[in-house]
Write a protein that holds these residues in place. Structure first.
Motif, PDB file in Angstrom:
ATOM      1  N   SER A   1       0.977  -1.143   0.262  1.00  0.00           N
ATOM      2  CA  SER A   1      -0.077   0.065  -0.322  1.00  0.00           C
ATOM      3  C   SER A   1       0.873   1.150  -0.004  1.00  0.00           C
ATOM      4  N   GLU A   2      -0.006   2.154  -0.246  1.00  0.00           N
ATOM      5  CA  GLU A   2       0.770   3.702   0.227  1.00  0.00           C
ATOM      6  C   GLU A   2       1.359   3.781   1.673  1.00  0.00           C
ATOM      7  N   PHE A   3       0.532   3.416   1.947  1.00  0.00           N
ATOM      8  CA  PHE A   3       0.081   3.133   3.783  1.00  0.00           C
ATOM      9  C   PHE A   3       1.542   3.090   4.072  1.00  0.00           C
ATOM     10  N   SER A   4       2.363   1.709   3.107  1.00  0.00           N
ATOM     11  CA  SER A   4       3.352   1.091   3.508  1.00  0.00           C
ATOM     12  C   SER A   4       5.068   1.811   3.082  1.00  0.00           C
ATOM     13  N   LEU A   5       4.452   3.332   2.112  1.00  0.00           N
ATOM     14  CA  LEU A   5       5.730   4.455   2.236  1.00  0.00           C
ATOM     15  C   LEU A   5       5.591   5.080   3.372  1.00  0.00           C
ATOM     16  N   LEU A   6       4.540   5.483   3.832  1.00  0.00           N
ATOM     17  CA  LEU A   6       4.271   6.261   4.796  1.00  0.00           C
ATOM     18  C   LEU A   6       4.534   5.524   5.763  1.00  0.00           C
ATOM     19  N   ILE A   7       4.796   4.555   6.095  1.00  0.00           N
ATOM     20  CA  ILE A   7       4.779   3.798   7.585  1.00  0.00           C
ATOM     21  C   ILE A   7       6.824   3.748   7.105  1.00  0.00           C
ATOM     22  N   ALA A   8       7.118   3.287   6.016  1.00  0.00           N
ATOM     23  CA  ALA A   8       8.805   3.391   6.148  1.00  0.00           C
ATOM     24  C   ALA A   8       9.464   4.808   6.393  1.00  0.00           C
ATOM     25  N   TYR A   9       9.183   5.465   6.032  1.00  0.00           N
ATOM     26  CA  TYR A   9       9.407   7.613   6.443  1.00  0.00           C
ATOM     27  C   TYR A   9       9.149   7.260   7.641  1.00  0.00           C
ATOM     28  N   ILE A  10       7.692   7.158   7.946  1.00  0.00           N
ATOM     29  CA  ILE A  10       7.799   7.743   9.455  1.00  0.00           C
ATOM     30  C   ILE A  10       9.091   6.467  10.686  1.00  0.00           C
ATOM     31  N   ALA A  11       9.141   5.780  10.209  1.00  0.00           N
ATOM     32  CA  ALA A  11      10.071   4.751  10.903  1.00  0.00           C
ATOM     33  C   ALA A  11      11.473   4.642  10.896  1.00  0.00           C
ATOM     34  N   ALA A  12      11.765   5.925   9.281  1.00  0.00           N
ATOM     35  CA  ALA A  12      12.860   6.115   9.730  1.00  0.00           C
ATOM     36  C   ALA A  12      13.647   7.545   9.518  1.00  0.00           C
ATOM     37  N   SER A  13      12.610   8.435  10.286  1.00  0.00           N
ATOM     38  CA  SER A  13      12.092   9.729  10.705  1.00  0.00           C
ATOM     39  C   SER A  13      13.110   9.454  12.142  1.00  0.00           C
ATOM     40  N   ALA A  14      12.286   8.134  12.444  1.00  0.00           N
ATOM     41  CA  ALA A  14      12.038   8.139  14.246  1.00  0.00           C
ATOM     42  C   ALA A  14      13.712   7.663  14.825  1.00  0.00           C
ATOM     43  N   ALA A  15      14.258   6.386  13.748  1.00  0.00           N
ATOM     44  CA  ALA A  15      15.614   6.444  13.648  1.00  0.00           C
ATOM     45  C   ALA A  15      14.573   4.565  14.104  1.00  0.00           C
ATOM     46  N   LEU A  16      14.033   3.610  13.381  1.00  0.00           N
ATOM     47  CA  LEU A  16      13.283   2.739  13.906  1.00  0.00           C
ATOM     48  C   LEU A  16      13.722   1.506  12.505  1.00  0.00           C
ATOM     49  N   ILE A  17      13.935   2.293  11.531  1.00  0.00           N
ATOM     50  CA  ILE A  17      14.979   1.603  10.859  1.00  0.00           C
ATOM     51  C   ILE A  17      15.520   2.148  10.058  1.00  0.00           C
ATOM     52  N   GLY A  18      16.698   1.367   9.533  1.00  0.00           N
ATOM     53  CA  GLY A  18      17.954   2.252   8.162  1.00  0.00           C
ATOM     54  C   GLY A  18      17.530   2.700   7.054  1.00  0.00           C
ATOM     55  N   GLU A  19      18.205   3.557   6.734  1.00  0.00           N
ATOM     56  CA  GLU A  19      18.235   3.663   4.600  1.00  0.00           C
ATOM     57  C   GLU A  19      17.546   2.423   4.360  1.00  0.00           C
ATOM     58  N   GLU A  20      18.089   1.159   4.418  1.00  0.00           N
ATOM     59  CA  GLU A  20      18.484   0.031   3.701  1.00  0.00           C
ATOM     60  C   GLU A  20      16.866  -0.900   3.485  1.00  0.00           C
ATOM     61  N   ALA A  21      16.812  -0.573   4.950  1.00  0.00           N
ATOM     62  CA  ALA A  21      15.368  -1.590   5.067  1.00  0.00           C
ATOM     63  C   ALA A  21      14.015  -0.105   4.452  1.00  0.00           C
ATOM     64  N   SER A  22      13.933   1.161   5.011  1.00  0.00           N
ATOM     65  CA  SER A  22      13.428   1.905   4.291  1.00  0.00           C
ATOM     66  C   SER A  22      12.959   1.552   3.065  1.00  0.00           C
TER      67      SER A  22
END
Length: 392
Positions: free
Chosen positions: A336-357
């Protein structure tokens, strides 16, 4: 970005989209491919002719809001309630299975526990835009398939809102103790939002429409104001703008003028949706492609193969036919497009790295493209390459 550069960016985007769309139609390809490819070509990781993709993404978000508003205008409340009750177990069961799929594959490729959880969450949902855009109007309005697709997408959107609320609160660190309180507020806000929409439509909007329905420009303006106003109210309540726009549309669906509003707003919706798909292609860093290509391809292949199978099995449990189960599964066979938003927010919160995003982004793009191909080549859709399957 100043006014002149914004106009120049629009020139590049829409002129380029017109050229690539012409080539896509000549070669019998889905138009979505042209928009995403253009973003990759002239975005910041391509020729860098359009560099401010954040602005484009913000603008294009309006396309999703209008899409959900138009969707709501086509849904009678009684049919919607019945379908939501029927599809709840399918939506929850499929979300759990897709989460486990993303979580397990990510762990196998060496991502951390937290990154694997986020990737799993990103795989839980199907694309509202792809699912609805590839549904012909006749299927959306009058057929059980359309009602079922819409019901599942709406339930997934509600689950996605809970995931996003959790991520937003995770950004607060020690202050995230209020996560469950925020969840409760959001859940309590939804029935209040529906009640507010019903009251305003019945006692304000319908009276204004009946009094001034001769002025088409006014009806058009009133519809846009109502859609965006409810979207903003939903945002303030901790829900998504998309949910607010959908509620605004459903509240107006019983009005005899709802179909006129739907027809009037379609060109505006398409304008913003072109920007949305352009921003998807433009925001992807091609330099990281080599690092995440293998896991992205494997995840995309699993999503494309397993989503139709899982939806078919789950829908058969609620007495839906095998043929309908396959069609719904293929129409929802992407993330989903929600998946892209999840990737962006999680990366901004430093929960995931750039590679996972970028793994999530690449998987989304691949499933958007190939799922679109599968649907337009096999099922009725407005952009089908076959005259036999093309339905407006």
């Amino acid at each position: 970005m100043d006014h002149q550069s914004l106009v120049f960016s629009f020139f590049l985007i829409f002129t380029g989209a017109a050229i690539l769309a012409s080539l896509a139609l000549y070669t019998r390809q889905p138009l979505l491919v042209a928009y995403i490819a253009l973003g990759a070509m002239i975005g910041p990781y391509g020729l860098s002719l359009v560099s401010d993709t954040e602005l484009m993404t913000d603008i294009s978000h309006a396309g999703i809001i209008f899409l959900l508003f138009l969707l709501g205008l086509d849904m009678q409340p009684s049919h919607l309630i019945h379908m939501l009750k029927k599809a709840t177990l399918v939506a929850i069961g499929s979300s759990v299975l897709f989460f486990l799929l993303g979580y397990g594959v990510s762990l196998l490729f060496g991502f951390t526990q937290t990154e694997s959880i986020v990737v799993g969450a990103a795989l839980m949902f199907s694309s509202t835009i792809i699912g609805i855009k590839l549904l012909p109007t006749t299927v959306l309005h009058h057929r059980h398939t359309g009602e079922l697709v819409v019901g599942l997408l709406l339930l997934q959107d509600l689950i996605a809102i809970l995931v996003l609320l959790f991520l937003y609160n995770s950004m607060g660190g020690a202050e995230s103790d209020g996560t469950m309180i925020e969840f409760a507020k959001a859940l309590a806000a939804l029935p209040l939002l529906i009640l507010l929409a019903y009251v305003i439509v019945r006692y304000v909007l319908l009276k204004l429409i009946s009094r001034f329905d001769r002025f088409h420009e006014y009806i058009f303006l009133l519809a846009i104001g109502w859609c965006l106003g409810m979207a903003e109210v939903a945002n303030l309540c901790g829900l998504s703008a998309e949910i607010g726009a959908f509620v605004a549309g459903v509240a107006l669906a019983t009005s005899p003028i709802s179909q006129y509003i739907a027809v009037s707003l379609k060109p505006l919706r398409d304008f913003f949706l072109i920007l949305f798909f352009f921003s998807i292609g433009a925001s992807f860093n091609l330099g990281l492609l080599e690092m995440i290509a293998l896991p992205a391809i494997i995840l995309a292949m699993l999503v494309l193969a397993l989503k139709p199978m899982i939806f078919r099995v789950l829908l058969s449990r609620i007495d839906e036919s095998k043929e309908l189960g396959w069609e719904v599964g293929f129409r929802l066979g992407q993330i989903s497009e929600f998946s892209l938003l999840i990737a962006y927010i999680a990366a901004s919160a430093a929960l995931i790295g750039e590679e996972a995003s970028h793994l999530i982004q690449a998987t989304a793009i691949l499933t958007f493209l190939f799922s679109s191909y599968i649907v337009v080549l096999n099922y009725p859709s407005p952009i089908a390459v076959s005259d036999k399957l093309r339905r407006d």
